[in-house]
Design a protein around this motif. Structure first.
Motif, PDB file in Angstrom:
ATOM      1  N   GLY A   1       0.808  -1.212   0.000  1.00  0.00           N
ATOM      2  CA  GLY A   1       0.000   0.000   0.000  1.00  0.00           C
ATOM      3  C   GLY A   1       0.842   1.263   0.000  1.00  0.00           C
ATOM      4  N   ALA A   2       2.000   1.202   0.684  1.00  0.00           N
ATOM      5  CA  ALA A   2       2.883   2.371   0.716  1.00  0.00           C
ATOM      6  C   ALA A   2       3.424   2.705  -0.664  1.00  0.00           C
ATOM      7  CB  ALA A   2       4.030   2.113   1.682  1.00  0.00           C
TER       8      ALA A   2
ATOM      9  N   MET B   1       1.764   2.881  -3.270  1.00  0.00           N
ATOM     10  CA  MET B   1       0.741   3.633  -3.999  1.00  0.00           C
ATOM     11  C   MET B   1       0.569   5.057  -3.481  1.00  0.00           C
ATOM     12  SD  MET B   1      -2.090   0.586  -4.117  1.00  0.00           S
ATOM     13  CE  MET B   1      -1.576  -1.109  -4.503  1.00  0.00           C
ATOM     14  N   ILE B   2       1.289   5.435  -2.442  1.00  0.00           N
ATOM     15  CA  ILE B   2       1.152   6.769  -1.862  1.00  0.00           C
ATOM     16  C   ILE B   2       2.218   7.685  -2.467  1.00  0.00           C
ATOM     17  CG2 ILE B   2       1.185   8.123   0.255  1.00  0.00           C
ATOM     18  CD1 ILE B   2       0.412   5.612   1.775  1.00  0.00           C
TER      19      ILE B   2
ATOM     20  N   VAL C   1       1.729  13.625  -1.182  1.00  0.00           N
ATOM     21  CA  VAL C   1       0.666  13.495  -0.178  1.00  0.00           C
ATOM     22  C   VAL C   1       1.225  13.653   1.232  1.00  0.00           C
ATOM     23  CG1 VAL C   1      -1.053  11.904   0.796  1.00  0.00           C
ATOM     24  CG2 VAL C   1      -0.738  12.048  -1.683  1.00  0.00           C
ATOM     25  N   ILE C   2       2.435  13.145   1.470  1.00  0.00           N
ATOM     26  CA  ILE C   2       3.023  13.174   2.821  1.00  0.00           C
ATOM     27  C   ILE C   2       4.101  14.244   2.960  1.00  0.00           C
ATOM     28  CG2 ILE C   2       2.545  10.724   3.157  1.00  0.00           C
ATOM     29  CD1 ILE C   2       5.501  10.174   2.552  1.00  0.00           C
TER      30      ILE C   2
ATOM     31  N   GLN D   1      11.246   6.485   1.492  1.00  0.00           N
ATOM     32  CA  GLN D   1      10.498   6.598   0.251  1.00  0.00           C
ATOM     33  C   GLN D   1      10.623   5.362  -0.626  1.00  0.00           C
ATOM     34  OE1 GLN D   1       8.342   8.792  -0.604  1.00  0.00           O
ATOM     35  NE2 GLN D   1       8.044   8.252  -2.765  1.00  0.00           N
TER      36      GLN D   1
END
Length: 275
Positions: free
Chosen positions: A111-112, A114-115, A119-120, A147
């Motif tokens: 899932g990470a 896809m971020i 966004v962060i 990252q």
């Protein structure tokens, strides 16, 4: 036979056009870097009258590219080393060990992926500031590790999943601990994947601008790509000098692609098959 020949042409022509579209900017940049400022202003698309590396030398000496290159090498080497260590350990754990929550943790890693960093970006910047790691090499190394670690874990897990469980069980029967199996079995067998993933991560870190620009706020700590980007505004009236700086930044990447094509391809396709 005719259909087969026609099919090859259908594939070959777009590939040739794609290759030309990729090669032309590099050739154009090289040609501009060989020109004087006067030659560029008179005709930017003509061939250089004399081949000279003066612009490349000026970009290196007068623009601080040497210091920026050192920063990039230091940060890239540290990030890749930490990524390979943590990624190989996590890949071994997810592929060969059994523990509660293994599947869920691996899904979190996926899932990470896809971020997007944008966004962060704001909370990431605030956290680094609170722990006093802004504008430090350590801060940028940790930023790159965070990252690109999910990508590294995914590829190493995929590779280690292909190793027969019997090899690990035999090592444990011989008395090896979990750490011993990792050090004596998994690391030697995982060298091809480690090389491929290491090269890909090195390219990611070397080519990055956004994260480095956010973390490294002082000029002396800039990485090479950020320094070359700054040249565009600093030498907006001297494009040949700017092109020389672009060549300095691009040559290591081009060399890596030329010498490690197979490893890069293996790394990109490592997660596409299993078994």
């Amino acid at each position: 036979m005719r259909r087969s020949g026609f099919g090859r042409w259908v594939v070959a022509i777009p590939m040739c056009l794609l290759a030309l579209a990729t090669i032309y900017p590099m050739v154009f940049t090289l040609n501009v870097a060989m020109k004087s400022r006067r030659e560029y202003v008179l005709d930017r698309f003509s061939l250089a009258d004399h081949l000279t590396a003066a612009n490349i030398a000026d970009a290196w000496n007068s623009s601080g590219l040497g210091r920026y290159t050192f920063n990039s090498v230091l940060v890239t080497a540290g990030s890749v080393a930490l990524l390979l260590l943590l990624g190989s350990m996590a890949g071994y754990a997810f592929s060969q060990l059994t523990f509660r929550g293994r599947r869920w943790l691996f899904l979190v890693c996926l899932g990470a992926l896809m971020i997007p960093f944008q966004v962060i970006m704001v909370p990431f910047f605030r956290v680094l500031g609170q722990i006093h790691l802004l504008d430090t090499h350590v801060g940028l190394i940790l930023a790159y590790t965070g990252q690109f670690l999910p990508f590294t874990i995914f590829l190493m897990t995929s590779f280690y999943s292909r190793i027969p469980a019997e090899i690990v069980e035999a090592a444990r029967v011989d008395g090896s601990t979990t750490l011993g199996v990792y050090r004596r079995i998994m690391l030697p067998l995982g060298r091809p994947a480690l090389l491929s993933v290491g090269i890909l991560n090195a390219l990611f870190c070397w080519n990055d601008v956004l994260i480095s620009l956010l973390v490294m706020q002082s000029e002396q700590h800039r990485t090479l790509m950020v320094g070359v980007t700054a040249l565009r505004g600093q030498y907006s009236d001297n494009i040949p000098l700017f092109a020389g700086g672009v060549l300095v930044a691009a040559l290591p990447v081009i060399a890596i692609y030329l010498f490690f094509q197979r490893q890069i391809t293996d790394g990109v396709t490592a997660g596409s098959t299993k078994g």
